[in-house]
Design a protein around this motif. Structure first.
Motif, PDB file in Angstrom:
ATOM      1  N   HIS A   9       0.801  -1.245  -0.089  1.00  0.00           N
ATOM      2  CA  HIS A   9      -0.124  -0.111   0.075  1.00  0.00           C
ATOM      3  C   HIS A   9       0.828   1.202   0.115  1.00  0.00           C
ATOM      4  CE1 HIS A   9      -3.328  -2.720   0.692  1.00  0.00           C
ATOM      5  NE2 HIS A   9      -2.990  -3.215   1.860  1.00  0.00           N
ATOM      6  N   VAL A  10       2.222   1.209  -0.589  1.00  0.00           N
ATOM      7  CA  VAL A  10       2.710   2.437  -0.836  1.00  0.00           C
ATOM      8  C   VAL A  10       2.497   3.097  -2.321  1.00  0.00           C
ATOM      9  CG1 VAL A  10       5.275   3.256  -1.175  1.00  0.00           C
ATOM     10  CG2 VAL A  10       4.649   1.386   0.348  1.00  0.00           C
ATOM     11  N   HIS A  11       2.209   4.203  -2.267  1.00  0.00           N
ATOM     12  CA  HIS A  11       1.906   5.118  -3.207  1.00  0.00           C
ATOM     13  C   HIS A  11       3.289   5.484  -4.027  1.00  0.00           C
ATOM     14  CE1 HIS A  11      -1.098   6.998  -5.980  1.00  0.00           C
ATOM     15  NE2 HIS A  11      -0.019   8.028  -6.122  1.00  0.00           N
ATOM     16  N   VAL A  12       3.358   5.167  -5.471  1.00  0.00           N
ATOM     17  CA  VAL A  12       4.649   5.646  -6.306  1.00  0.00           C
ATOM     18  C   VAL A  12       4.174   6.582  -7.126  1.00  0.00           C
ATOM     19  CG1 VAL A  12       6.513   4.476  -7.736  1.00  0.00           C
ATOM     20  CG2 VAL A  12       5.403   3.018  -5.829  1.00  0.00           C
ATOM     21  N   LEU A  13       5.355   7.787  -7.108  1.00  0.00           N
ATOM     22  CA  LEU A  13       5.018   8.401  -8.313  1.00  0.00           C
ATOM     23  C   LEU A  13       6.542   8.604  -9.073  1.00  0.00           C
ATOM     24  CD1 LEU A  13       3.600  11.467  -6.023  1.00  0.00           C
ATOM     25  CD2 LEU A  13       2.265  10.207  -7.540  1.00  0.00           C
ATOM     26  N   PHE A  14       6.524   9.157 -10.213  1.00  0.00           N
ATOM     27  CA  PHE A  14       7.471   9.363 -11.047  1.00  0.00           C
ATOM     28  C   PHE A  14       7.752  10.615 -11.522  1.00  0.00           C
ATOM     29  CE2 PHE A  14       6.418   4.728 -11.673  1.00  0.00           C
ATOM     30  CZ  PHE A  14       7.651   4.345 -11.575  1.00  0.00           C
ATOM     31  N   SER A  15       9.173  11.290 -11.527  1.00  0.00           N
ATOM     32  CA  SER A  15       9.231  12.640 -11.958  1.00  0.00           C
ATOM     33  C   SER A  15      10.253  12.617 -13.008  1.00  0.00           C
ATOM     34  CB  SER A  15       9.391  13.216 -10.912  1.00  0.00           C
ATOM     35  OG  SER A  15      10.835  13.395 -10.420  1.00  0.00           O
ATOM     36  N   GLY A  16      10.253  13.336 -13.922  1.00  0.00           N
ATOM     37  CA  GLY A  16      11.425  13.596 -14.737  1.00  0.00           C
ATOM     38  C   GLY A  16      11.682  12.869 -15.747  1.00  0.00           C
ATOM     39  N   VAL A  17      10.554  11.821 -16.109  1.00  0.00           N
ATOM     40  CA  VAL A  17      10.631  10.646 -17.055  1.00  0.00           C
ATOM     41  C   VAL A  17      10.775  11.285 -18.543  1.00  0.00           C
ATOM     42  CG1 VAL A  17       9.602   8.521 -17.812  1.00  0.00           C
ATOM     43  CG2 VAL A  17       9.292   9.292 -15.466  1.00  0.00           C
ATOM     44  N   ASP A  18      11.635  10.895 -19.211  1.00  0.00           N
ATOM     45  CA  ASP A  18      12.001  10.983 -20.485  1.00  0.00           C
ATOM     46  C   ASP A  18      10.911  10.600 -21.248  1.00  0.00           C
ATOM     47  OD1 ASP A  18      13.031  10.082 -23.419  1.00  0.00           O
ATOM     48  OD2 ASP A  18      14.209  11.667 -22.902  1.00  0.00           O
ATOM     49  N   PRO A  19      10.336  11.404 -22.571  1.00  0.00           N
ATOM     50  CA  PRO A  19       8.955  10.814 -23.068  1.00  0.00           C
ATOM     51  C   PRO A  19       9.242   9.606 -23.774  1.00  0.00           C
ATOM     52  CG  PRO A  19       9.621  13.148 -23.366  1.00  0.00           C
ATOM     53  CD  PRO A  19      10.497  12.746 -22.828  1.00  0.00           C
ATOM     54  N   SER A  20      10.345   9.160 -24.190  1.00  0.00           N
ATOM     55  CA  SER A  20      10.422   7.755 -25.091  1.00  0.00           C
ATOM     56  C   SER A  20      10.401   6.631 -23.908  1.00  0.00           C
ATOM     57  CB  SER A  20      11.859   7.765 -25.774  1.00  0.00           C
ATOM     58  OG  SER A  20      12.958   8.048 -24.644  1.00  0.00           O
ATOM     59  N   ILE A  21      11.041   6.876 -22.666  1.00  0.00           N
ATOM     60  CA  ILE A  21      11.084   5.864 -21.711  1.00  0.00           C
ATOM     61  C   ILE A  21       9.580   5.630 -21.258  1.00  0.00           C
ATOM     62  CG2 ILE A  21      11.743   5.386 -19.259  1.00  0.00           C
ATOM     63  CD1 ILE A  21      14.516   6.470 -20.283  1.00  0.00           C
ATOM     64  N   GLN A  22       8.655   6.925 -20.980  1.00  0.00           N
ATOM     65  CA  GLN A  22       7.454   7.000 -20.390  1.00  0.00           C
ATOM     66  C   GLN A  22       6.562   6.030 -21.532  1.00  0.00           C
ATOM     67  OE1 GLN A  22       5.663  10.641 -19.417  1.00  0.00           O
ATOM     68  NE2 GLN A  22       3.925   9.813 -19.634  1.00  0.00           N
ATOM     69  N   LYS A  23       6.863   6.231 -22.876  1.00  0.00           N
ATOM     70  CA  LYS A  23       6.339   5.286 -23.668  1.00  0.00           C
ATOM     71  C   LYS A  23       6.601   3.884 -23.699  1.00  0.00           C
ATOM     72  CE  LYS A  23       5.935   8.617 -27.576  1.00  0.00           C
ATOM     73  NZ  LYS A  23       6.096   9.047 -28.871  1.00  0.00           N
ATOM     74  N   GLN A  24       7.574   3.504 -23.244  1.00  0.00           N
ATOM     75  CA  GLN A  24       8.033   2.108 -23.006  1.00  0.00           C
ATOM     76  C   GLN A  24       7.448   1.648 -21.872  1.00  0.00           C
ATOM     77  OE1 GLN A  24      12.317   1.193 -24.023  1.00  0.00           O
ATOM     78  NE2 GLN A  24      12.446   3.297 -24.401  1.00  0.00           N
ATOM     79  N   MET A  25       7.638   2.493 -20.978  1.00  0.00           N
ATOM     80  CA  MET A  25       6.867   2.107 -19.694  1.00  0.00           C
ATOM     81  C   MET A  25       5.256   1.826 -19.888  1.00  0.00           C
ATOM     82  SD  MET A  25       8.459   4.865 -16.924  1.00  0.00           S
ATOM     83  CE  MET A  25       7.689   4.386 -15.577  1.00  0.00           C
ATOM     84  N   ILE A  26       4.533   2.561 -20.409  1.00  0.00           N
ATOM     85  CA  ILE A  26       3.192   2.340 -20.595  1.00  0.00           C
ATOM     86  C   ILE A  26       3.137   0.994 -21.533  1.00  0.00           C
ATOM     87  CG2 ILE A  26       1.203   3.226 -21.927  1.00  0.00           C
ATOM     88  CD1 ILE A  26       2.295   5.965 -21.141  1.00  0.00           C
ATOM     89  N   ARG A  27       3.751   0.832 -22.589  1.00  0.00           N
ATOM     90  CA  ARG A  27       3.898  -0.291 -23.454  1.00  0.00           C
ATOM     91  C   ARG A  27       3.930  -1.528 -22.709  1.00  0.00           C
ATOM     92  NH1 ARG A  27       7.942   0.558 -26.748  1.00  0.00           N
ATOM     93  NH2 ARG A  27       6.798   2.269 -27.655  1.00  0.00           N
ATOM     94  N   PHE A  28       4.849  -1.364 -21.637  1.00  0.00           N
ATOM     95  CA  PHE A  28       5.192  -2.633 -20.770  1.00  0.00           C
ATOM     96  C   PHE A  28       4.112  -2.924 -19.889  1.00  0.00           C
ATOM     97  CE2 PHE A  28       7.956  -5.185 -17.888  1.00  0.00           C
ATOM     98  CZ  PHE A  28       8.604  -5.900 -18.975  1.00  0.00           C
ATOM     99  N   GLY A  29       3.340  -2.022 -19.776  1.00  0.00           N
ATOM    100  CA  GLY A  29       1.989  -2.415 -18.764  1.00  0.00           C
ATOM    101  C   GLY A  29       2.115  -2.051 -17.514  1.00  0.00           C
ATOM    102  N   LEU A  30       2.999  -1.115 -17.319  1.00  0.00           N
ATOM    103  CA  LEU A  30       3.265  -0.534 -15.886  1.00  0.00           C
ATOM    104  C   LEU A  30       1.954   0.544 -15.220  1.00  0.00           C
ATOM    105  CD1 LEU A  30       7.076   0.486 -15.885  1.00  0.00           C
ATOM    106  CD2 LEU A  30       6.016  -1.676 -15.040  1.00  0.00           C
ATOM    107  N   LEU A  31       1.028   0.933 -16.183  1.00  0.00           N
ATOM    108  CA  LEU A  31      -0.205   1.328 -15.736  1.00  0.00           C
ATOM    109  C   LEU A  31      -1.125   0.430 -15.058  1.00  0.00           C
ATOM    110  CD1 LEU A  31      -0.830   3.824 -18.712  1.00  0.00           C
ATOM    111  CD2 LEU A  31       0.494   4.281 -16.429  1.00  0.00           C
ATOM    112  N   SER A  32      -0.861  -0.800 -15.173  1.00  0.00           N
ATOM    113  CA  SER A  32      -1.650  -1.544 -14.267  1.00  0.00           C
ATOM    114  C   SER A  32      -1.085  -1.388 -12.821  1.00  0.00           C
ATOM    115  CB  SER A  32      -1.109  -3.190 -14.664  1.00  0.00           C
ATOM    116  OG  SER A  32      -1.358  -3.391 -15.931  1.00  0.00           O
TER     117      SER A  32
END
Length: 565
Positions: free
Chosen positions: A507-530
């Motif tokens: 139950h720890v809330h995780v935030l990200f900051s300063g993520v490069d747009p290309s890396i953000q796309k890879q994170m979303i494509r990998f399914g981390l938004l789950s």
């Protein structure tokens, strides 16, 4: 059709055509005639010597220099490249012939040509530039030592019929046969070496190898020395040009010869591109690596069809070509024509050349090739680089060139991964002994900030996972600051997923900051938004800091100084 034409222009740009397109006149043609004739004379003894050292008859080397040398200059990607047989192939070719005969070598050379064509059309030439310097130094020095050991028999005139292929048994056999050394052979070899040395010092523009052979041959003939010659061992050189002949057993030998074909192709690619780089450094020109590999591929296929052996760019002959005033690839084509004229009209003259003299030439070539001062100088490099170079050298000498290069490249890659991994830092701001920012007086203990600094890849993913697997008292919010992460791979994404899954369970809330747009796309494509929402990936640290305080239901203090981006 249009895309295919564009692909062809990008991958195949012969230096001959680009040179002609920029203008070519009679005076430049005369320069090419002079330089081509000079390098042809230089290549003459080397082509025969490399063939003999490889276990072939001398005309095989001449055929290679004529056919492959002409093609490499005509369609290659380097303006000044001179192609033909080289010392780097001596040990490989000798081993193939000993195991499978000349027919096996023909099949391996033909297949190597096909591999080079594929490498060229796929644009792999640029990747070969990433082979580390300690690896090339190690295998080059190793090959030079192996070449020297193959010449000891003729250099000393030893009576030795069966020489072992492996290095240590070979040294033992040569040492055992030392009492049979022949004074006349030693004399001829010594005269050759001294003449080459003096010619380079006193008459640097004169072909030193030719001078050494001429003087040594004269000493042998007029001194009545009893030494073996090309004529006595091989029956001379036939006065005929290479003729076309297809390999007969390609299908039956293809599988057997494939590993040797890969070795020939890789070595030809490395040597030719190194030679092209040297030529670029001497002239200020730029070669086209894909075209060069294509030219090397066609040349090796043709060499196998015309009774030759493997060919590649020859650094020494290319440098001679440049110093002799070459202007275009026409010079390399002239060099091949000069050799063809020699075979046609002056082949009987070569029968009188003493084998001890050719051994002396190759001994000098091995010394030049070894670049021993560079090898010794590199011993002062970082220990990891020294380990790569020495390992490559020892494996090349004691086992095989392919094993040496493969091990050297893999070891260098592993060491590089370790260095990059060590350079990637995971910094916990609150628990750091030297925090990268100034913390505000009212630091919220329910919020932890981790900064990932450097490439986030498989080399450091395990360390990242372990950092959180040992967490005893989790905070309410974790901020991952990734402003210095510009690359991420699947292993790091998987490690990130495991940590997010663990934090979700805690139950720890995780935030990200300063993520490069290309890396953000890879994170979303990998399914981390789950495990997080899209809003949890913040553009700036200030936004993430405010969100963290909102989540802990406290008024947000000012974010840490110097971190507003």
């Amino acid at each position: 059709m249009r895309s295919y034409a564009l692909f062809s222009r990008r991958t195949f740009r012969p230096a001959l055509l680009t040179t002609f397109a920029s203008g070519y006149n009679l005076s430049q043609f005369v320069k090419d005639i002079v330089s081509g004739s000079t390098v042809g004379i230089v290549a003459l003894p080397l082509a025969m010597a490399f063939a003999i050292a490889s276990g072939c008859s001398p005309e095989r080397g001449l055929f290679t220099a004529i056919v492959a040398g002409f093609i490499i200059s005509a369609i290659g990607g380097s303006r000044f490249q001179i192609g033909g047989p080289t010392g780097a192939f001596v040990v490989i070719v000798a081993g193939i012939i000993a195991r499978h005969g000349y027919e096996g070598l023909v099949v391996a050379t033909c297949m190597a040509g096909v591999i080079l064509l594929i490498m060229g059309f796929c644009g792999l030439g640029r990747l070969l530039k990433f082979i580390p310097y300690p690896v090339t130094t190690g295998f080059t020095t190793g090959i030079a030592l192996l070449i020297f050991t193959t010449q000891i028999k003729d250099l000393l005139g030893l009576h030795l019929t069966d020489i072992p292929a492996s290095f240590i048994p070979k040294i033992g056999a040569l040492a055992h046969a030392t009492p049979t050394a022949h004074v006349d052979s030693i004399t001829v070899a010594g005269v050759t070496l001294v003449t080459i040395f003096l010619t380079r010092k006193l008459f640097p523009r004169f072909p030193s190898h030719i001078a050494g052979i001429l003087v040594a041959s004269a000493v042998a003939i007029f001194g009545g020395l009893d030494v073996a010659t090309i004529g006595t061992r091989f029956g001379g050189i036939p006065a005929e040009l290479p003729s076309f002949s297809l390999p007969t057993n390609i299908t039956s030998l293809a599988v057997t010869m494939f590993p040797d074909a890969v070795t020939i192709a890789l070595l030809a690619a490395i040597e030719s591109l190194l030679s092209a780089v040297v030529a670029d450094g001497m002239t200020g020109e730029r070669h086209h690596s894909s075209t060069e590999l294509i030219g090397q591929g066609v040349a090796n296929i043709a060499s196998s069809f015309f009774g030759g052996i493997p060919a590649t760019g020859a650094i020494a002959r290319t440098a001679t070509n440049i110093r002799a005033g070459a202007f275009s690839p026409v010079s390399g084509m002239v060099h091949a024509i000069v050799l063809a004229l020699f075979v046609k009209f002056f082949a009987p003259v070569a029968s009188a050349i003493p084998l001890a003299s050719l051994a002396g030439v190759l001994t000098y070539v091995a010394w030049d090739m070894s670049e021993l001062p560079k090898f010794i100088h590199t011993l002062r490099a970082p220990k990891s680089d020294v380990a790569v170079m020495v390992s490559t050298f020892l494996l090349t000498v004691l086992i095989d060139l392919t094993v040496g290069v493969q091990f050297g490249v893999v070891l260098a890659a592993l060491l590089l991964i370790g260095r990059i991994s060590d350079a990637t830092k995971f910094q916990n701001w609150e628990h750091a002994t030297a925090a990268p920012v100034k913390r505000p007086p009212s630091w919220n203990s329910d919020i932890e900030v981790y900064e990932i600094n450097g490439p986030f890849f498989f080399g450091c993913a395990d360390r990242f996972s372990q950092t959180f697997s040992l967490m005893r008292k989790p905070p309410r919010v974790i901020i991952f600051r990734m402003r210095h992460v510009h690359t991420i791979d699947a292993t790091a994404l998987h490690a990130l997923e495991l940590v997010l899954r663990q934090m979700q369970h805690l139950h720890v809330h995780v935030l990200f900051s300063g993520v490069d747009p290309s890396i953000q796309k890879q994170m979303i494509r990998f399914g981390l938004l789950s495990f997080i929402s899209n809003d949890d990936i913040c553009h700036s640290f200030g936004t993430a800091w405010s969100k963290a305080h909102e989540f802990t239901q406290e008024p947000a203090s000012s974010p840490p100084q110097q971190v507003m981006v």
